[in-house]
Design a protein around this motif. Structure first.
Motif, PDB file in Angstrom:
ATOM      1  N   SER A 105      -6.212   9.938  -7.004  1.00 17.86           N
ATOM      2  CA  SER A 105      -6.376   8.630  -6.716  1.00 17.86           C
ATOM      3  C   SER A 105      -6.836   8.462  -5.161  1.00 17.86           C
ATOM      4  O   SER A 105      -6.294   9.249  -4.287  1.00 17.86           O
ATOM      5  CB  SER A 105      -5.121   7.928  -6.936  1.00 17.86           C
ATOM      6  OG  SER A 105      -4.772   7.986  -8.211  1.00 17.86           O
ATOM      7  N   GLN A 106      -7.467   7.378  -4.895  1.00 18.62           N
ATOM      8  CA  GLN A 106      -7.600   6.982  -3.398  1.00 18.62           C
ATOM      9  C   GLN A 106      -7.069   5.608  -3.080  1.00 18.62           C
ATOM     10  O   GLN A 106      -7.071   4.636  -4.015  1.00 18.62           O
ATOM     11  CB  GLN A 106      -9.132   6.916  -3.121  1.00 18.62           C
ATOM     12  CG  GLN A 106      -9.718   8.163  -3.567  1.00 18.62           C
ATOM     13  CD  GLN A 106     -10.538   8.308  -5.018  1.00 18.62           C
ATOM     14  OE1 GLN A 106     -10.858   7.301  -5.544  1.00 18.62           O
ATOM     15  NE2 GLN A 106     -10.238   9.429  -5.504  1.00 18.62           N
ATOM     16  N   VAL A 107      -6.387   5.340  -2.184  1.00 18.91           N
ATOM     17  CA  VAL A 107      -5.807   4.266  -1.754  1.00 18.91           C
ATOM     18  C   VAL A 107      -6.213   3.820  -0.429  1.00 18.91           C
ATOM     19  O   VAL A 107      -6.370   4.382   0.568  1.00 18.91           O
ATOM     20  CB  VAL A 107      -4.199   4.370  -1.613  1.00 18.91           C
ATOM     21  CG1 VAL A 107      -3.470   2.866  -1.230  1.00 18.91           C
ATOM     22  CG2 VAL A 107      -3.407   4.741  -2.899  1.00 18.91           C
ATOM     23  N   ALA A 108      -6.844   2.491  -0.241  1.00 19.84           N
ATOM     24  CA  ALA A 108      -7.234   2.102   0.931  1.00 19.84           C
ATOM     25  C   ALA A 108      -6.852   0.785   1.173  1.00 19.84           C
ATOM     26  O   ALA A 108      -6.365  -0.081   0.314  1.00 19.84           O
ATOM     27  CB  ALA A 108      -8.941   1.768   0.539  1.00 19.84           C
ATOM     28  N   ALA A 110       0.968  -1.331  -0.048  1.00 21.13           N
ATOM     29  CA  ALA A 110      -0.011   0.214  -0.095  1.00 21.13           C
ATOM     30  C   ALA A 110       0.909   1.447   0.117  1.00 21.13           C
ATOM     31  O   ALA A 110       0.487   2.200  -0.589  1.00 21.13           O
ATOM     32  CB  ALA A 110      -0.716  -0.008   1.113  1.00 21.13           C
ATOM     33  N   MET A 111       1.852   1.415   0.596  1.00 19.02           N
ATOM     34  CA  MET A 111       2.869   2.448   0.863  1.00 19.02           C
ATOM     35  C   MET A 111       3.499   2.654  -0.415  1.00 19.02           C
ATOM     36  O   MET A 111       3.855   3.886  -0.706  1.00 19.02           O
ATOM     37  CB  MET A 111       3.441   2.518   2.034  1.00 19.02           C
ATOM     38  CG  MET A 111       2.698   2.559   3.405  1.00 19.02           C
ATOM     39  SD  MET A 111       3.820   2.742   4.874  1.00 19.02           S
ATOM     40  CE  MET A 111       3.493   1.382   5.835  1.00 19.02           C
ATOM     41  N   LEU A 112       3.989   1.657  -0.809  1.00 21.13           N
ATOM     42  CA  LEU A 112       4.849   1.599  -2.121  1.00 21.13           C
ATOM     43  C   LEU A 112       3.879   2.386  -3.055  1.00 21.13           C
ATOM     44  O   LEU A 112       4.496   2.967  -4.045  1.00 21.13           O
ATOM     45  CB  LEU A 112       5.581   0.382  -2.412  1.00 21.13           C
ATOM     46  CG  LEU A 112       6.828   0.061  -1.606  1.00 21.13           C
ATOM     47  CD1 LEU A 112       7.047  -1.486  -1.885  1.00 21.13           C
ATOM     48  CD2 LEU A 112       8.017   1.048  -2.114  1.00 21.13           C
ATOM     49  N   ILE A 113       2.756   1.660  -3.333  1.00 22.71           N
ATOM     50  CA  ILE A 113       1.708   2.046  -4.480  1.00 22.71           C
ATOM     51  C   ILE A 113       1.447   3.504  -4.208  1.00 22.71           C
ATOM     52  O   ILE A 113       1.483   4.413  -5.238  1.00 22.71           O
ATOM     53  CB  ILE A 113       0.577   1.216  -4.329  1.00 22.71           C
ATOM     54  CG1 ILE A 113       0.879  -0.194  -4.833  1.00 22.71           C
ATOM     55  CG2 ILE A 113      -0.614   2.017  -5.314  1.00 22.71           C
ATOM     56  CD1 ILE A 113      -0.305  -1.022  -4.912  1.00 22.71           C
ATOM     57  N   ASP A 114       1.249   4.076  -2.994  1.00 26.58           N
ATOM     58  CA  ASP A 114       1.026   5.475  -2.514  1.00 26.58           C
ATOM     59  C   ASP A 114       2.287   6.119  -3.261  1.00 26.58           C
ATOM     60  O   ASP A 114       2.011   7.394  -3.820  1.00 26.58           O
ATOM     61  CB  ASP A 114       0.883   5.775  -1.296  1.00 26.58           C
ATOM     62  CG  ASP A 114       1.022   7.046  -0.644  1.00 26.58           C
ATOM     63  OD1 ASP A 114       0.302   7.988  -0.889  1.00 26.58           O
ATOM     64  OD2 ASP A 114       2.123   7.523  -0.396  1.00 26.58           O
ATOM     65  N   ALA A 132      -2.079   6.760   7.810  1.00 26.52           N
ATOM     66  CA  ALA A 132      -2.875   7.760   7.735  1.00 26.52           C
ATOM     67  C   ALA A 132      -2.064   8.953   7.230  1.00 26.52           C
ATOM     68  O   ALA A 132      -2.481   9.893   6.458  1.00 26.52           O
ATOM     69  CB  ALA A 132      -3.271   7.800   9.415  1.00 26.52           C
ATOM     70  N   ALA A 133      -0.764   9.040   7.668  1.00 27.80           N
ATOM     71  CA  ALA A 133      -0.007  10.142   7.197  1.00 27.80           C
ATOM     72  C   ALA A 133       0.165  10.325   5.731  1.00 27.80           C
ATOM     73  O   ALA A 133       0.357  11.357   5.134  1.00 27.80           O
ATOM     74  CB  ALA A 133       1.335   9.863   7.823  1.00 27.80           C
ATOM     75  N   ARG A 134      -0.101   9.140   5.063  1.00 27.04           N
ATOM     76  CA  ARG A 134      -0.109   8.885   3.576  1.00 27.04           C
ATOM     77  C   ARG A 134      -1.428   9.100   3.060  1.00 27.04           C
ATOM     78  O   ARG A 134      -1.378   9.086   1.837  1.00 27.04           O
ATOM     79  CB  ARG A 134       0.571   7.771   3.180  1.00 27.04           C
ATOM     80  CG  ARG A 134       2.159   7.715   3.458  1.00 27.04           C
ATOM     81  CD  ARG A 134       2.666   6.371   3.289  1.00 27.04           C
ATOM     82  NE  ARG A 134       4.085   6.306   3.241  1.00 27.04           N
ATOM     83  CZ  ARG A 134       4.983   6.364   4.458  1.00 27.04           C
ATOM     84  NH1 ARG A 134       4.160   6.679   5.681  1.00 27.04           N
ATOM     85  NH2 ARG A 134       6.137   6.606   4.396  1.00 27.04           N
ATOM     86  N   GLY A 135      -2.401   9.286   3.752  1.00 23.57           N
ATOM     87  CA  GLY A 135      -3.660   9.308   3.221  1.00 23.57           C
ATOM     88  C   GLY A 135      -4.557   8.164   2.779  1.00 23.57           C
ATOM     89  O   GLY A 135      -5.072   8.190   1.961  1.00 23.57           O
ATOM     90  N   ILE A 136      -3.801   6.975   3.519  1.00 16.60           N
ATOM     91  CA  ILE A 136      -4.315   5.704   2.931  1.00 16.60           C
ATOM     92  C   ILE A 136      -5.384   5.220   4.252  1.00 16.60           C
ATOM     93  O   ILE A 136      -4.872   5.017   5.165  1.00 16.60           O
ATOM     94  CB  ILE A 136      -3.317   4.663   2.945  1.00 16.60           C
ATOM     95  CG1 ILE A 136      -2.010   5.186   2.036  1.00 16.60           C
ATOM     96  CG2 ILE A 136      -3.649   3.337   2.609  1.00 16.60           C
ATOM     97  CD1 ILE A 136      -0.824   4.146   2.170  1.00 16.60           C
ATOM     98  N   THR A 137      -6.637   5.095   3.592  1.00 18.81           N
ATOM     99  CA  THR A 137      -7.697   4.918   4.605  1.00 18.81           C
ATOM    100  C   THR A 137      -7.567   3.325   5.257  1.00 18.81           C
ATOM    101  O   THR A 137      -7.139   2.611   4.331  1.00 18.81           O
ATOM    102  CB  THR A 137      -9.116   4.949   4.031  1.00 18.81           C
ATOM    103  OG1 THR A 137      -9.172   4.301   2.913  1.00 18.81           O
ATOM    104  CG2 THR A 137      -9.339   6.463   3.616  1.00 18.81           C
ATOM    105  N   PHE A 138      -7.542   3.088   6.555  1.00 15.53           N
ATOM    106  CA  PHE A 138      -7.360   1.878   6.841  1.00 15.53           C
ATOM    107  C   PHE A 138      -8.708   1.253   7.423  1.00 15.53           C
ATOM    108  O   PHE A 138      -9.425   1.885   8.244  1.00 15.53           O
ATOM    109  CB  PHE A 138      -6.253   1.976   8.162  1.00 15.53           C
ATOM    110  CG  PHE A 138      -5.944   0.677   8.845  1.00 15.53           C
ATOM    111  CD1 PHE A 138      -5.584  -0.604   7.972  1.00 15.53           C
ATOM    112  CD2 PHE A 138      -6.145   0.509  10.275  1.00 15.53           C
ATOM    113  CE1 PHE A 138      -5.338  -1.664   8.663  1.00 15.53           C
ATOM    114  CE2 PHE A 138      -6.019  -0.663  10.752  1.00 15.53           C
ATOM    115  CZ  PHE A 138      -5.409  -1.868   9.974  1.00 15.53           C
TER     116      PHE A 138
END
Length: 238
Positions: free
Chosen positions: A183-186, A167-171, A211-217
Motif C-alpha cells: 500500500s501507498q499512503v499519501a 493518515a497515521m491511523l490508517i498507516d 516521513a517516518a511512517r513512509g507517508i508521502t507529504f
C-alpha cells in the motif's frame, strides 16, 4: 418580562462547546436564569473518537449518548433545527416556531460543504460524522492494498490535526493487517506545513512523523476535483 422573572439564556448547538456553555451557565446562574439548549439531533456523538471508529477501535454505542444528562443538570432541551436569528426581536427561529431570549450563545459549529469541489461527495470518504466514519471503516476493511490518499479539500477545515491523525491511523491499521507493504499512503494539503496554526516547530514535527511512517507529504497542493479513481491537484490527475 416581569422584573423578578428569570433571564432566558438560549444556547444554539449541542456539540461539546454548546453543552459546556449551557452546563456552566446553569451552574453559575442557578434559578436566576432558564438555560435552553436548541439542538436538532437527539443523539450526541463524541467527534474525536470517530477516527478510532474508522479503524475499528471504537463502536458507535461507546461514542454516542442522548442529552438526558443535561436535563438532569437543569438545562432545558429543545430538539429543533435553527433556521434564523432575529437579533432586533431577540428571537431564534426554528422549523416549529420562535424561541425568545435575553442572552444568546451561538455554538452551531461548522457545516461541511462537499459540493464545492466536483466529485468530492460521490467518490471520497471522510470521518467527520458517524455515518460517514462507518462507511470509511467498511471501505478500509475491504481494502486489500493499493493507494490511499488523505487530502485536505480546502481551508479552513474542522480540527486542524484530524487529517494528519487520519493518515497515521490508517498507516497503523494497514500495518496491523499486514498489507502496508503493498500500500501507498499519501497526504495532500494546501497548507505550507501541517498544523500552521500551531507554528512551524509543530508543523516540522508532524511532517517528520509522516516521513517516518513512509507517508508521502505534498504541501501547497490544493484539491481541484475528484474522479472515480483519481484526484485532481492543480489540474493534474493523481
Amino acid at each position: 418580562m416581569a422584573e423578578n422573572s428569570p433571564q432566558r439564556v438560549v444556547v444554539l448547538g449541542g456539540g461539546i462547546g454548546g453543552q459546556v456553555a449551557a452546563t456552566r451557565l446553569k451552574q453559575k446562574l442557578g434559578s436566576a436564569a432558564r438555560v435552553i439548549l436548541i439542538e436538532r439531533s437527539t443523539t450526541f456523538t463524541f467527534a474525536p473518537s470517530l477516527l478510532w471508529l474508522m479503524v475499528g477501535k471504537r463502536q458507535p454505542k461507546t461514542i454516542t449518548r442522548d442529552y438526558s444528562g443535561l436535563s438532569r443538570r437543569g438545562v432545558e432541551l429543545v430538539h429543533e433545527t435553527v433556521t434564523g436569528i432575529d437579533t432586533s426581536a431577540s428571537e431564534v427561529q426554528t422549523e416549529s416556531g420562535v424561541v425568545g431570549y435575553d442572552h444568546l450563545v451561538v455554538a452551531l459549529g461548522a457545516a461541511l460543504d462537499p459540493e464545492r469541489i466536483p466529485g468530492l461527495s460521490e467518490h471520497t470518504h471522510h470521518p467527520y460524522d458517524l455515518p460517514s466514519a462507518e462507511r470509511l471503516r467498511d471501505a478500509l476493511h475491504r481494502f486489500t492494498g493499493g493507494r490511499v490518499t488523505v487530502a485536505i479539500a480546502s481551508l479552513p477545515y474542522k480540527c486542524p490535526a484530524a487529517p494528519y491523525e487520519t493518515a497515521m491511523l490508517i498507516d497503523g491499521y494497514l500495518r496491523q493487517r499486514g498489507i502496508r507493504d503493498v500500500s501507498q499512503v499519501a497526504m495532500y494539503t494546501p497548507e505550507p506545513l501541517p498544523l500552521p496554526v500551531a507554528g512551524p516547530q509543530a508543523g516540522y514535527s508532524v511532517a517528520a512523523e509522516l516521513a517516518a511512517r513512509g507517508i508521502t507529504f505534498h504541501p501547497r497542493t490544493p484539491l481541484d476535483g475528484v474522479e472515480p479513481t483519481a484526484l485532481r491537484f492543480g489540474g493534474e490527475l493523481v
